[in-house]
Design a protein around this motif. Structure first.
Motif, short mmCIF file in Angstrom:
data_model
loop_
_atom_site.label_atom_id
_atom_site.label_comp_id
_atom_site.label_asym_id
_atom_site.label_seq_id
_atom_site.Cartn_x
_atom_site.Cartn_y
_atom_site.Cartn_z
N LEU A 114 -1.10 -6.16 1.49
CA LEU A 114 -1.75 -4.88 1.29
C LEU A 114 -3.00 -4.79 2.16
N GLN A 115 -3.24 -3.60 2.72
CA GLN A 115 -4.47 -3.35 3.45
C GLN A 115 -5.16 -2.18 2.76
N TRP A 116 -6.41 -2.39 2.29
CA TRP A 116 -7.14 -1.40 1.52
C TRP A 116 -8.10 -0.62 2.39
N ASN A 117 -8.36 0.62 2.01
CA ASN A 117 -9.36 1.45 2.66
C ASN A 117 -10.04 2.27 1.57
N LEU A 118 -11.28 1.91 1.25
CA LEU A 118 -12.03 2.58 0.20
C LEU A 118 -13.29 3.18 0.80
N LYS A 119 -13.14 3.97 1.86
CA LYS A 119 -14.28 4.56 2.54
C LYS A 119 -14.70 5.89 1.94
N LEU A 120 -13.76 6.67 1.50
CA LEU A 120 -14.07 8.00 0.99
C LEU A 120 -14.39 7.96 -0.50
N VAL A 121 -14.98 9.02 -0.98
CA VAL A 121 -15.37 9.11 -2.39
C VAL A 121 -14.21 9.59 -3.25
N LYS A 122 -13.35 10.42 -2.70
CA LYS A 122 -12.31 11.06 -3.50
C LYS A 122 -10.94 10.40 -3.39
N SER A 123 -10.77 9.42 -2.53
CA SER A 123 -9.44 8.85 -2.36
C SER A 123 -9.51 7.37 -2.03
N ILE A 124 -8.39 6.72 -2.23
CA ILE A 124 -8.21 5.35 -1.80
C ILE A 124 -6.88 5.29 -1.06
N SER A 125 -6.90 4.64 0.08
CA SER A 125 -5.69 4.50 0.88
C SER A 125 -5.36 3.03 1.03
N PHE A 126 -4.10 2.73 0.99
CA PHE A 126 -3.67 1.37 1.27
C PHE A 126 -2.32 1.42 1.94
N ARG A 127 -1.98 0.31 2.56
CA ARG A 127 -0.76 0.24 3.36
C ARG A 127 0.07 -0.94 2.87
N LEU A 128 1.32 -0.66 2.55
CA LEU A 128 2.26 -1.72 2.20
C LEU A 128 2.91 -2.21 3.49
N LYS A 129 2.69 -3.46 3.84
CA LYS A 129 3.27 -3.97 5.08
C LYS A 129 4.78 -4.10 4.97
N THR A 130 5.26 -4.38 3.76
CA THR A 130 6.70 -4.50 3.54
C THR A 130 7.13 -3.51 2.46
N PRO A 131 7.60 -2.32 2.86
CA PRO A 131 8.04 -1.36 1.84
C PRO A 131 9.32 -1.78 1.14
N LEU A 132 9.94 -2.87 1.56
CA LEU A 132 11.16 -3.33 0.91
C LEU A 132 10.88 -3.97 -0.44
N LEU A 133 9.62 -3.94 -0.90
CA LEU A 133 9.30 -4.42 -2.24
C LEU A 133 9.87 -3.50 -3.32
N PHE A 134 10.14 -2.26 -2.97
CA PHE A 134 10.80 -1.35 -3.91
C PHE A 134 12.25 -1.78 -4.04
N THR A 135 12.73 -1.86 -5.27
CA THR A 135 14.10 -2.35 -5.49
C THR A 135 15.14 -1.41 -4.91
N GLU A 136 14.83 -0.11 -4.85
CA GLU A 136 15.78 0.84 -4.29
C GLU A 136 16.03 0.56 -2.81
N LEU A 137 14.99 0.18 -2.11
CA LEU A 137 15.13 -0.11 -0.68
C LEU A 137 15.66 -1.51 -0.45
N GLU A 138 15.31 -2.43 -1.32
CA GLU A 138 15.78 -3.80 -1.18
C GLU A 138 17.28 -3.90 -1.37
N ASN A 139 17.84 -3.09 -2.27
CA ASN A 139 19.29 -3.11 -2.51
C ASN A 139 20.07 -2.57 -1.32
N GLN A 140 19.47 -1.70 -0.52
CA GLN A 140 20.13 -1.13 0.66
C GLN A 140 19.44 -1.64 1.94
N PHE A 141 19.28 -2.94 2.05
CA PHE A 141 18.52 -3.55 3.14
C PHE A 141 19.06 -3.19 4.51
N GLN A 142 20.36 -3.10 4.66
CA GLN A 142 20.95 -2.82 5.97
C GLN A 142 20.53 -1.46 6.54
#
Length: 175
Positions: A114-142
């Motif tokens: 995870l990469q965090w970005n907490l610069k703004l007052v109203k939001s927090i942004s982060f980036r998932l380097k591997t979106p395949l952590l979701f089981t829906e995407l992991e089941n359809q890896f191909q």
């Protein structure tokens, strides 16, 4: 998802009112929307379709293609070309995705993914380097092995960084 909305409305609002001073009940910060985004360097049809399908599998809602607003000579992107796809989640779909994010993704992920970005007052942004952590995407890896990093933004209506951090900690979102 009624229990999560009830938890937001009753427990978290009560904690915020006891911690901070508010003139009006409408000033109490809350989670307004969640934005999911895949960004691509090149507009390849195959990558765009896999990104659109991945967002639809994750959120169960239709996603949209984002187009470039400006000409970028360095990346060779013309104005109006597709550069990614995004989806904005509100209300019940937001709570459903948040529950999925906390229970399945954060329990599997390492802090290095995870990469965090907490610069703004109203939001927090982060980036998932591997979106395949979701089981829906992991089941359809191909189909989803070529998707890029997933950008997730949580938008609130907080007025200060202390309120934002308190709100995120109270909804079990540990930084």
């Amino acid at each position: 998802m009624f229990f999560l909305k009830t938890y937001f409305d009753r427990v978290i609002k009560y904690d915020l009112v006891n911690t901070f001073f508010y003139q009006n009940l409408l000033e109490i910060p809350k989670l307004e929307k969640i934005i999911l985004n895949f960004g691509y360097q090149k507009s390849n049809f195959k990558y765009l379709v896999s990104g659109l399908l991945a967002l639809e599998f994750i959120s169960l809602k239709r996603s949209k293609i984002t187009k470039s607003k400006h000409l970028n000579v360095f990346l060779k992107i013309k104005k109006g070309n597709p550069v990614g796809c995004k989806i904005v989640l509100k209300k019940s779909t937001m709570y459903f995705f948040y529950l999925k994010l906390i229970t399945s993704v954060f329990s599997k992920s390492q802090t290095s993914s995870l990469q965090w970005n907490l610069k703004l007052v109203k939001s927090i942004s982060f980036r998932l380097k591997t979106p395949l952590l979701f089981t829906e995407l992991e089941n359809q890896f191909q189909f989803f092995k070529d998707i890029p990093q997933l950008d997730i933004t949580l938008l609130t209506n907080s007025r200060s960084r202390k309120e934002l951090v308190f709100l995120l900690n109270s909804i079990k979102f540990y930084l």
